[in-house]
Design a protein around this motif. Structure first.
Motif, mmCIF file in Angstrom:
data_model
loop_
_atom_site.group_PDB
_atom_site.id
_atom_site.type_symbol
_atom_site.label_atom_id
_atom_site.label_comp_id
_atom_site.label_asym_id
_atom_site.label_seq_id
_atom_site.Cartn_x
_atom_site.Cartn_y
_atom_site.Cartn_z
ATOM 1 N N SER A 1 0.831 -1.210 0.000
ATOM 2 C CA SER A 1 0.000 0.000 0.000
ATOM 3 C C SER A 1 0.862 1.255 0.000
ATOM 4 O O SER A 1 0.590 2.222 -0.729
ATOM 5 C CB SER A 1 -0.932 -0.003 1.215
ATOM 6 O OG SER A 1 -1.821 -1.103 1.168
ATOM 7 N N LEU A 2 1.927 1.231 0.828
ATOM 8 C CA LEU A 2 2.828 2.384 0.893
ATOM 9 C C LEU A 2 3.540 2.602 -0.438
ATOM 10 O O LEU A 2 3.670 3.735 -0.911
ATOM 11 C CB LEU A 2 3.854 2.192 2.011
ATOM 12 C CG LEU A 2 3.366 2.410 3.447
ATOM 13 C CD1 LEU A 2 4.451 1.999 4.438
ATOM 14 C CD2 LEU A 2 2.984 3.868 3.666
ATOM 15 N N MET A 3 3.995 1.513 -1.034
ATOM 16 C CA MET A 3 4.721 1.615 -2.304
ATOM 17 C C MET A 3 3.823 2.146 -3.419
ATOM 18 O O MET A 3 4.234 2.994 -4.215
ATOM 19 C CB MET A 3 5.308 0.250 -2.673
ATOM 20 C CG MET A 3 6.438 -0.194 -1.742
ATOM 21 S SD MET A 3 6.818 -1.968 -1.851
ATOM 22 C CE MET A 3 7.412 -2.091 -3.544
ATOM 23 N N ILE A 4 2.570 1.643 -3.451
ATOM 24 C CA ILE A 4 1.627 2.133 -4.458
ATOM 25 C C ILE A 4 1.317 3.611 -4.223
ATOM 26 O O ILE A 4 1.279 4.422 -5.153
ATOM 27 C CB ILE A 4 0.336 1.300 -4.445
ATOM 28 C CG1 ILE A 4 0.630 -0.124 -4.912
ATOM 29 C CG2 ILE A 4 -0.737 1.943 -5.328
ATOM 30 C CD1 ILE A 4 -0.567 -1.062 -4.812
ATOM 31 N N GLY A 5 1.105 3.960 -2.936
ATOM 32 C CA GLY A 5 0.825 5.353 -2.592
ATOM 33 C C GLY A 5 1.962 6.286 -2.979
ATOM 34 O O GLY A 5 1.732 7.376 -3.510
ATOM 35 N N MET A 6 3.200 5.840 -2.718
ATOM 36 C CA MET A 6 4.360 6.650 -3.092
ATOM 37 C C MET A 6 4.492 6.779 -4.603
ATOM 38 O O MET A 6 4.871 7.832 -5.121
ATOM 39 C CB MET A 6 5.635 6.040 -2.500
ATOM 40 C CG MET A 6 5.755 6.198 -1.010
ATOM 41 S SD MET A 6 7.252 5.414 -0.341
ATOM 42 C CE MET A 6 7.125 5.887 1.387
ATOM 43 N N GLY A 7 4.197 5.684 -5.303
ATOM 44 C CA GLY A 7 4.246 5.735 -6.762
ATOM 45 C C GLY A 7 3.250 6.732 -7.329
ATOM 46 O O GLY A 7 3.575 7.530 -8.222
ATOM 47 N N ILE A 8 2.019 6.693 -6.800
ATOM 48 C CA ILE A 8 0.996 7.642 -7.244
ATOM 49 C C ILE A 8 1.402 9.072 -6.901
ATOM 50 O O ILE A 8 1.247 9.998 -7.702
ATOM 51 C CB ILE A 8 -0.364 7.302 -6.610
ATOM 52 C CG1 ILE A 8 -0.850 5.934 -7.121
ATOM 53 C CG2 ILE A 8 -1.394 8.385 -6.908
ATOM 54 C CD1 ILE A 8 -2.108 5.437 -6.447
ATOM 55 N N MET A 9 1.938 9.232 -5.677
ATOM 56 C CA MET A 9 2.391 10.555 -5.252
ATOM 57 C C MET A 9 3.478 11.088 -6.187
ATOM 58 O O MET A 9 3.487 12.262 -6.555
ATOM 59 C CB MET A 9 2.938 10.497 -3.826
ATOM 60 C CG MET A 9 3.487 11.825 -3.304
ATOM 61 S SD MET A 9 4.426 11.626 -1.772
ATOM 62 C CE MET A 9 5.878 10.723 -2.372
ATOM 63 N N GLY A 10 4.390 10.190 -6.574
ATOM 64 C CA GLY A 10 5.475 10.588 -7.473
ATOM 65 C C GLY A 10 4.956 11.029 -8.826
ATOM 66 O O GLY A 10 5.419 12.037 -9.383
ATOM 67 N N ILE A 11 3.982 10.279 -9.352
ATOM 68 C CA ILE A 11 3.402 10.627 -10.653
ATOM 69 C C ILE A 11 2.672 11.970 -10.578
ATOM 70 O O ILE A 11 2.824 12.830 -11.452
ATOM 71 C CB ILE A 11 2.445 9.519 -11.128
ATOM 72 C CG1 ILE A 11 3.233 8.231 -11.417
ATOM 73 C CG2 ILE A 11 1.680 9.959 -12.370
ATOM 74 C CD1 ILE A 11 2.355 7.033 -11.722
ATOM 75 N N VAL A 12 1.876 12.148 -9.503
ATOM 76 C CA VAL A 12 1.133 13.402 -9.336
ATOM 77 C C VAL A 12 2.090 14.577 -9.165
ATOM 78 O O VAL A 12 1.909 15.638 -9.788
ATOM 79 C CB VAL A 12 0.179 13.308 -8.128
ATOM 80 C CG1 VAL A 12 -0.441 14.671 -7.825
ATOM 81 C CG2 VAL A 12 -0.909 12.276 -8.389
ATOM 82 N N LEU A 13 3.117 14.398 -8.315
ATOM 83 C CA LEU A 13 4.077 15.476 -8.078
ATOM 84 C C LEU A 13 4.829 15.835 -9.350
ATOM 85 O O LEU A 13 5.048 17.022 -9.642
ATOM 86 C CB LEU A 13 5.064 15.056 -6.987
ATOM 87 C CG LEU A 13 6.101 16.111 -6.559
ATOM 88 C CD1 LEU A 13 5.406 17.369 -6.056
ATOM 89 C CD2 LEU A 13 7.030 15.549 -5.487
ATOM 90 N N THR A 14 5.205 14.814 -10.120
ATOM 91 C CA THR A 14 5.895 15.073 -11.391
ATOM 92 C C THR A 14 4.989 15.818 -12.359
ATOM 93 O O THR A 14 5.432 16.745 -13.050
ATOM 94 C CB THR A 14 6.358 13.748 -12.029
ATOM 95 O OG1 THR A 14 7.213 13.052 -11.123
ATOM 96 C CG2 THR A 14 7.132 14.015 -13.313
ATOM 97 N N ALA A 15 3.705 15.423 -12.390
ATOM 98 C CA ALA A 15 2.745 16.098 -13.274
ATOM 99 C C ALA A 15 2.537 17.552 -12.846
ATOM 100 O O ALA A 15 2.481 18.457 -13.696
ATOM 101 C CB ALA A 15 1.415 15.351 -13.272
ATOM 102 N N VAL A 16 2.442 17.775 -11.528
ATOM 103 C CA VAL A 16 2.245 19.143 -11.021
ATOM 104 C C VAL A 16 3.456 20.012 -11.345
ATOM 105 O O VAL A 16 3.323 21.140 -11.836
ATOM 106 C CB VAL A 16 1.987 19.133 -9.505
ATOM 107 C CG1 VAL A 16 2.030 20.558 -8.933
ATOM 108 C CG2 VAL A 16 0.643 18.489 -9.202
ATOM 109 N N MET A 17 4.656 19.478 -11.068
ATOM 110 C CA MET A 17 5.865 20.237 -11.359
ATOM 111 C C MET A 17 6.020 20.457 -12.859
ATOM 112 O O MET A 17 6.479 21.516 -13.300
ATOM 113 C CB MET A 17 7.084 19.503 -10.805
ATOM 114 C CG MET A 17 7.167 19.489 -9.286
ATOM 115 S SD MET A 17 7.158 21.154 -8.569
ATOM 116 C CE MET A 17 8.656 21.842 -9.289
ATOM 117 N N GLY A 18 5.630 19.437 -13.650
ATOM 118 C CA GLY A 18 5.674 19.597 -15.093
ATOM 119 C C GLY A 18 4.753 20.721 -15.548
ATOM 120 O O GLY A 18 5.100 21.506 -16.443
#
Length: 216
Positions: free
Chosen positions: A173-190
């Motif tokens: 659950s933590l790994m999936i959550g971090m993965g989603i967070m990473g994708i969202v953060l990358t999209a926001v920064m992009g």
């Protein structure tokens, strides 16, 4: 409002063949000044982008949250990445400064076009690097969670919320959550990079196209 550069260009195109020199120089000088201003803003934004995040270290709660890297066993990795990031950041700051100094020199239209291309390429490389580093940090955190044998000591708040859940499920659950967070953060920064640098790059591209038309 009609851009002054467009008015000058239209005026230049309407002139007789024996009067192109002065008008061409006027338009070229305006494009040069506008390009120089754009590259100066790119340099200013990059300096602010490098400086402002470091102010977060003055906030005690932020430093406390940073301890999670140590608990995940990523201390040495984070130090290495930090040193590498500083080196790359200074490299790009220096490159932006070089692009600015280069474009400040008034010379031929062809030379200015080449400088605009180099500047746009440097900014694109910087954006790709910055977004890649976000994903690298997230991937390291996912690996840290996967290799962590005492997940409850790392994330103390989970102990009461997941008493009847297996460690494996918590990790997943933590790994999936971090993965989603990473994708969202990358999209926001992009998106932020697109708004900040993208707007400036589009203006540079427009200046390049104007110079290209003048050269025809």
């Amino acid at each position: 409002m009609i851009d002054e550069l467009d008015l000058l260009k239209k005026d230049w195109q309407k002139r007789d063949e024996h009067l192109p020199k002065l008008s061409f120089d006027q338009i070229h000088n305006m494009i040069w000044k506008k390009s120089s201003s754009i590259v100066r803003w790119i340099l200013i934004i990059s300096i602010l982008e490098f400086t402002l995040p470091h102010l977060l270290y003055l906030i005690p709660s932020f430093n406390k949250n940073m301890e999670i890297y140590d608990k995940l066993g990523l201390h040495n990795w984070i130090i290495g990445i930090t040193i590498f990031s500083y080196g790359v950041a200074f490299y790009f700051l220096f490159q932006f400064y070089r692009r600015y100094k280069e474009i400040c020199v008034l010379d031929s239209a062809k030379s200015l076009m080449k400088k605009i291309i180099r500047t746009r390429r440097t900014v694109k490389h910087y954006i790709i690097y910055s977004l890649s580093m976000i994903m690298v940090i997230v991937i390291l955190m996912i690996i840290g969670v996967y290799l962590n044998d005492d997940i409850f000591s790392t994330f103390s708040g989970l102990k009461d919320k997941a008493q009847n859940v297996s460690i494996e499920k918590i990790k997943i659950s933590l790994m999936i959550g971090m993965g989603i967070m990473g994708i969202v953060l990358t999209a926001v920064m992009g998106g932020i990079y697109f708004l900040l640098y993208g707007l400036l790059l589009r203006k540079l591209k427009r200046n390049y196209n104007e110079l290209k038309q003048l050269e025809v």
